[in-house]
Each structure stands twice: as C-alpha cells, then as structure tokens.
Scaffold this active site. Structure first.
Site, PDB file in Angstrom:
ATOM      1  N   ASP A 190       0.908  -1.139   0.000  1.00 47.68           N
ATOM      2  CA  ASP A 190       0.000   0.000   0.000  1.00 47.68           C
ATOM      3  C   ASP A 190       0.948   1.188   0.000  1.00 47.68           C
ATOM      4  O   ASP A 190       1.542   1.505   1.032  1.00 47.68           O
ATOM      5  CB  ASP A 190      -0.884   0.015   1.252  1.00 47.68           C
ATOM      6  CG  ASP A 190      -1.854   1.170   1.222  1.00 47.68           C
ATOM      7  OD1 ASP A 190      -1.435   2.287   0.885  1.00 47.68           O
ATOM      8  OD2 ASP A 190      -3.042   0.963   1.519  1.00 47.68           O
ATOM      9  N   HIS A 191       1.124   1.823  -1.146  1.00 49.34           N
ATOM     10  CA  HIS A 191       2.242   2.761  -1.232  1.00 49.34           C
ATOM     11  C   HIS A 191       2.089   3.960  -0.294  1.00 49.34           C
ATOM     12  O   HIS A 191       3.064   4.609   0.042  1.00 49.34           O
ATOM     13  CB  HIS A 191       2.523   3.178  -2.685  1.00 49.34           C
ATOM     14  CG  HIS A 191       1.601   4.224  -3.225  1.00 49.34           C
ATOM     15  ND1 HIS A 191       0.380   3.937  -3.763  1.00 49.34           N
ATOM     16  CD2 HIS A 191       1.730   5.570  -3.313  1.00 49.34           C
ATOM     17  CE1 HIS A 191      -0.194   5.056  -4.155  1.00 49.34           C
ATOM     18  NE2 HIS A 191       0.598   6.066  -3.894  1.00 49.34           N
ATOM     19  N   HIS A 253      -5.658   2.916   1.006  1.00 50.44           N
ATOM     20  CA  HIS A 253      -4.933   4.087   1.528  1.00 50.44           C
ATOM     21  C   HIS A 253      -5.682   4.807   2.653  1.00 50.44           C
ATOM     22  O   HIS A 253      -5.098   5.174   3.668  1.00 50.44           O
ATOM     23  CB  HIS A 253      -4.665   5.105   0.410  1.00 50.44           C
ATOM     24  CG  HIS A 253      -4.064   4.508  -0.824  1.00 50.44           C
ATOM     25  ND1 HIS A 253      -3.136   3.497  -0.789  1.00 50.44           N
ATOM     26  CD2 HIS A 253      -4.254   4.777  -2.143  1.00 50.44           C
ATOM     27  CE1 HIS A 253      -2.779   3.183  -2.036  1.00 50.44           C
ATOM     28  NE2 HIS A 253      -3.450   3.933  -2.858  1.00 50.44           N
TER      29      HIS A 253
HETATM   30  O1  LIG Z   1      -3.244   3.849  -5.571  1.00 48.07           O
HETATM   31  C1  LIG Z   1      -3.566   4.855  -6.158  1.00 48.07           C
HETATM   32  O2  LIG Z   1      -3.022   6.027  -5.795  1.00 48.07           O
HETATM   33  C2  LIG Z   1      -2.970   7.126  -6.692  1.00 48.07           C
HETATM   34  C3  LIG Z   1      -2.642   8.358  -5.857  1.00 48.07           C
HETATM   35  O3  LIG Z   1      -1.378   8.195  -5.276  1.00 48.07           O
HETATM   36  P1  LIG Z   1      -0.499   9.445  -4.870  1.00 48.07           P
HETATM   37  O4  LIG Z   1       0.708   8.854  -4.247  1.00 48.07           O
HETATM   38  O5  LIG Z   1      -0.219  10.188  -6.148  1.00 48.07           O
HETATM   39  O6  LIG Z   1      -1.311  10.276  -3.943  1.00 48.07           O
HETATM   40  C4  LIG Z   1      -4.282   7.288  -7.430  1.00 48.07           C
HETATM   41  O7  LIG Z   1      -4.144   8.276  -8.439  1.00 48.07           O
HETATM   42  C5  LIG Z   1      -4.671   5.993  -8.079  1.00 48.07           C
HETATM   43  O8  LIG Z   1      -5.959   6.114  -8.671  1.00 48.07           O
HETATM   44  C6  LIG Z   1      -4.702   4.863  -7.071  1.00 48.07           C
HETATM   45  O9  LIG Z   1      -4.823   3.623  -7.760  1.00 48.07           O
END
Ligand SMILES: O=C1O[C@H](COP(=O)(O)O)[C@@H](O)[C@H](O)[C@H]1O
Ligand SMILES: NC(=O)C1=CN([C@@H]2O[C@H](COP(=O)(O)OP(=O)(O)OC[C@H]3O[C@@H](n4cnc5c(N)ncnc54)[C@H](OP(=O)(O)O)[C@@H]3O)[C@@H](O)[C@H]2O)C=CC1
Length: 518
Positions: A190-191, A253
């Site tokens: 989960d980045h 997230h």
């Molecule tokens: O996991 C995801 O995250 C991105 C947003 O990530 P961020 O690090 O740029 O805040 C999101 O645009 C995408 O739809 C989703 O799959």
C-alpha cells in the site's frame, strides 16, 4: 559517490529483484527510479541484480535504454555521469517470458544463478509482481514449478494493489498465493504506507508529550482525512470504471491512514505489534447496518464536465474507456466511527476524489473547545485548535492555536505554527517505493498490509459497495475542478463541523494564509 559514502551503514542485503511486468507503467514510473535512488544513496551496493520479466521482446540495449529514460523522467536523482550509469545498468537483465510458460521459468532459473554468481549474491530473491492481479496465482505457481524458489537464500513476494475486488475475490487471491508462499513471505504494497509523513504519524503521536495525552475522545472533536487529486482517470479508465474511488482509495490508503491515526501505541516497534494494533482499529470500525445507514453516512459522486484553471475538462462519462452510462463514483466521503474506549463518539470524516481543485493528502485533527472558555464573546475570534499533518505533495505539520493579537488589549486571533518539511533546502524525501523496496529486501514488513488487515478492510467496504449497488440513484455529481458533491458538505455540517481548508485553499477558493498570522 558522496551519497554512497554517507549511507554505507544503511546497506540492504544482496538480492536479485525480479520485476514481473518489466515493460509496464508501474515499473517505468516507480520501480526503476526507486532502485536507482537506493543505489545512488548507497542503500544498494554492488551485490544486487534486477531481472525484468515480461512477454515482449527486448534486447539488452533496448531494456537499458528504457531504464535510462525511466530514471531521467521520473527519478528524484538525475543520472550523474556515464561511468556510474554503466555500472548501475550492468546489474539489469531482461527475460522475455509469459508467466504461464513453466518451461521458461527453468531458463529463468539458469539466468538467475548466473547473475547471482556474477554479483556475489547469496540466493536471496525478491519477486515483485507489477502485473494484473489475475496473474498472481499463476506466476506464484510457475515460480514454484520452475524451481525458482529453491535457491539457498530467502524468497519474498511483493504484490501490488488492488488486492481483490471485494472480500470474496481477495480471499481467492490470497488462497492462490498462500499455496506457494507463507504469509511472512508476502509483502502487500500500500504505497501510502511508504510515504514519509504517513510513517511520521506514528512518531508525532508516540514521541510527543503534547499530543498523546490528548489523543482521545475527551479532547478530540473530530478527525478529517482528505486525499484529493486534480487528475481524472487518465489512461486507466478501464480499470477505474470497474473499481471506483471506494475500492481504489478507500479500502486501502484511506483506511490505512485512519488506522495510523487511531491505533493504540504498540508495546514494541516490531512489525507484528504495529500490525496487530492496526487490525484492532479495523475491527472496531462501526459496520453500516443497512442501506439507510450507508446513505446517512457515506456520500458518493461522479465528476461532470467543468473548468480547472481556465481549462475545460470532460466529465467522467466522456473519459477514454469509461462506460458512457457509468455509475462509478470518482469521489466519496464518509463519516466513520471507531467503536472503542479511546474514540467512542468521535467522527472520522474521510474523503477522496478525482478532479478536485487541489492535489493533497492531509489529516486534520480538530480539538474540542475549552470546557469553560473565558474568552467567549463577540470581540474574540476563537477557532478550535488544529493539528494538521500534510502528507503530500507538501510535507509538514501545522498547528493552529489561539493567541493574543500583538498590540491589542482584547483581541485574540488564531496563530499558525507551520513546519513545512518539503520546503526545507536539502530535504529530498525518499519516494514511497524506495522505502518499501528497501524494507522488503530487509525483511521489514511493518509498512505492508497483513492479510487480516486486508480482509477486515474489505468486509467494511463491501457493505458500502453493496448498498450502492442496491441504490444506484445515490450517486451525486460535481463539476470537475470543484470540491465534490453537496452531500459531502451536509455530511459534516449536520454535526456542527466543517471541512477544514486543505493545502491553504478554502472550499470557495479563498486562500487561507499558511504560516504566520492569518
Ligand atoms: O493507488 C492509487 O493512488 C494514486 C494516488 O497516489 P499518490 O501517491 O499520487 O497520492 C491514485 O491516483 C490511483 O488512482 C490509485 O490507484
Ligand atoms: N501504474 C501504476 O501507477 C500503478 C499500478 N498498480 C498495479 O500494478 C500492476 C501493474 O500495473 P501497470 O504497470 O500500470 O500495468 P501495465 O499494463 O502498464 O503493465 C502490465 C505488465 O504486465 C506484463 N504482462 C502482462 N501479461 C503478462 C504475462 N502473461 N506474462 C508476463 N508478463 C505479462 C506486461 O508486459 P507484456 O505485455 O510485454 O507482457 C506489462 O509489463 C497492476 O496490478 C496495477 O493495478 C498499482 C498502483 C499504481
């Protein structure tokens, strides 16, 4: 190189990284740049290798050119000089392979053993699946059948989201990979958990006498978590139309950030202790009892055509690869309760959306008013105390307190104490994927999601998704470039609160001065 020397002590153990999906978007935008940054900072030394795997043909030169372009375009470090680059690129090889071709995995094994010998790697293998989830089971199986798990080091599987579409499909997926890998060998990405300021939530909470004693329903009025994006669905219309904001951002997230805010202090800073505390929060989420309950507490919206900074933007239904009659939500906001002693009665408002006016991730903790405030009255402009944790793209902490207006005998006004980490010269926070790759190779699973976290989160989300399926007219709309549907305002206003401005921007686009006095 200088960074290398400084970071010697943080070196990771030698390993081969297998990037399945080596020609894909994620590898290009995130994984290769992350590996380059780790190398530049000396966190990866010379005892590492990367084998990129995908079906299409790529000569070694073509693969190295793709790698170079990806680093130059997306990495926070630019290539320093050609000598360094050649040394870095020499660690990368490519294998054209369909993941269903078990025979090909035997060839991959020979290639792996040769590269391990070349770089003195002791058999540690990290398999990163930057692939569609439908392929996870097959690739795990091919790795086993192809003898790829018989090295004399550890084997770890890193998998990308989405982990399933709902609880049932997630269970199936989990079963497939568990037939080959043990839970402790699986690293579910989960980045958001790799983001510097998300990890900082723990430190802000547990290392500061200012906050932890107040971190409960006696002193906190509500918590607001916003993940706003200015982008639409870009090239991902097909995936997104099937997923929607709730599954794309909510299940993972948003709930993960909520757990970091709400969890009890762990007794030790060990991965399982922290993950145990997080899963307790997920288990304490008050489940929605009925469709009516969902309607009262969750709002969903889809963007229509609008204008952003003078630019005309299409509506969601006009986006590429989106069903022109789609009912998929591009926004949702929810009022959520954590039913435990600490949080009883405190609403957590969470919201996320595409095509909002600001790209920002922020947590606002709003404290209760003083029980007996002697400064109540017209001449005092009292605001609740806020702690704002800015996650991205700005990183920092913002505290809002009330103070006497200088020179005035009677006036009080809010004072903003603003620490902007990302504005500081010399701070170049690691990208989430750098931290997560490094953790995976070091065997630290703290910031990866455990199966019980994933499944508990799905159970909570499924109830909302089911209600929406049964009440299709619950979908509201909002023009692209605005703050979401009206219902999201109602959700919070009915409790006597408001969404606090994020990233210095008021809902009606009035700038909220950041830093110094307002
Ligand atoms: O996991 C995801 O995250 C991105 C947003 O990530 P961020 O690090 O740029 O805040 C999101 O645009 C995408 O739809 C989703 O799959
Ligand atoms: N892109 C992003 O920013 C993010 C992506 N993710 C997730 O990461 C995963 C990958 O996404 P993304 O990179 O965007 O997807 P892409 O479609 O860009 O890439 C898919 C990759 O898989 C390879 N591939 C497909 N089928 C096979 C097969 N049978 N055998 C071997 N390789 C195969 C493709 O290469 P080839 O055609 O040459 O075989 C390609 O390299 C998905 O699960 C996605 O949801 C998650 C978060 C963010």
């Amino acid at each position: 190189m200088a960074e290398n020397q400084m970071m010697n002590e943080m070196q990771t153990p030698g390993a081969v990284f297998f990037i399945f999906g080596a020609t894909g978007d994620l590898a290009r935008r995130k994984l290769y740049p992350a590996i380059y940054s780790l190398y530049r900072e000396g966190k990866l030394k010379e005892d590492f290798a990367v084998i990129g795997v995908a079906r299409r043909q790529r000569s070694p030169e073509e693969f190295h050119n793709d790698l170079y372009d990806s680093v130059q375009e997306f990495c926070r470090y630019k290539v320093a000089d050609s000598g360094d680059w050649d040394r870095f690129a020499s660690h990368f090889e490519y294998k054209s392979l369909d993941i269903n071709n078990v025979e090909g995995f035997h060839e991959l094994r020979q290639q792996t053993e040769a590269i391990e010998t070349k770089f003195g790697i002791q058999g540690n293998r990290l398999f990163y699946l930057a692939l569609a989830p439908e392929l996870f089971g097959n690739v795990s199986n091919s790795l086993k059948e192809g003898g790829m798990l018989e090295g004399n080091g550890w084997n770890r599987l890193v998998i990308e989201k989405p982990f399933g579409y709902d609880l049932e499909s997630a269970e199936r997926l989990n079963q497939e990979i568990r037939e080959v890998f043990a839970e402790e060998e699986i690293y579910r990405i989960d980045h958001y958990l790799g983001k510097e300021m998300v990890q900082n939530i723990e430190v802000i909470r547990f290392a500061n006498a200012f906050f932890e004693p107040l971190w409960n329903n006696k002193y906190i009025a509500n918590v607001q978590i916003t993940l706003g994006e200015t982008v639409g669905v870009e090239e991902r219309g097909e995936y997104y139309d099937h997923s929607g904001a709730l599954r794309d951002m909510g299940q993972n997230h948003m709930l993960q950030m909520l757990t970091m805010i709400a969890m009890e202090p762990p007794s030790r800073l060990l991965p399982e202790d922290i993950r145990d505390e997080k899963v307790k929060v997920l288990r304490s989420l008050r489940p929605f009892a009925s469709n009516e309950d969902v309607k009262q507490n969750v709002v969903r919206g889809q963007y229509t055509a609008g204008t952003y900074r003078g630019k005309e933007l299409p509506g969601y239904r006009q986006e590429d690869k989106v069903n022109p009659e789609s009912n998929t939500e591009t926004y949702f906001a929810a009022r959520v309760f954590v039913d435990n002693f600490r949080w009883a009665g405190v609403p957590f408002y969470i919201r996320t959306g595409k095509r909002l006016p600001v790209k920002t991730t922020e947590v606002v903790v709003e404290f209760r008013s003083m029980p007996n405030n002697v400064y109540l009255g017209k001449k005092y402009k009292l605001e609740p105390n806020l702690l704002v944790i800015r996650v991205n793209p700005m990183e920092g902490i913002y505290v809002k307190i009330n103070a006497k207006k200088p020179g005035s005998e009677t006036e009080i006004e809010p004072l903003a104490m603003d620490f902007c980490q990302s504005c500081m010269v010399g701070i170049n926070s690691p990208e989430a994927y750098e931290r997560l790759l490094q953790d995976a190779v070091e065997g630290d699973s703290t910031y990866f999601t455990r199966w019980d976290e994933v499944s508990t989160a799905w159970a909570f989300i499924d109830r909302i998704a089911k209600a929406w399926e049964e009440t299709p007219d619950s979908l509201e709309t909002y023009p692209a470039g605005t703050w979401g549907p009206e219902g999201a305002k109602r959700l919070i206003v009915q409790d006597g609160f408001k969404w606090w401005p994020v990233n210095g921007q008021e809902e009606d686009n009035v700038v909220w001065k950041v830093g110094g006095r307002e």
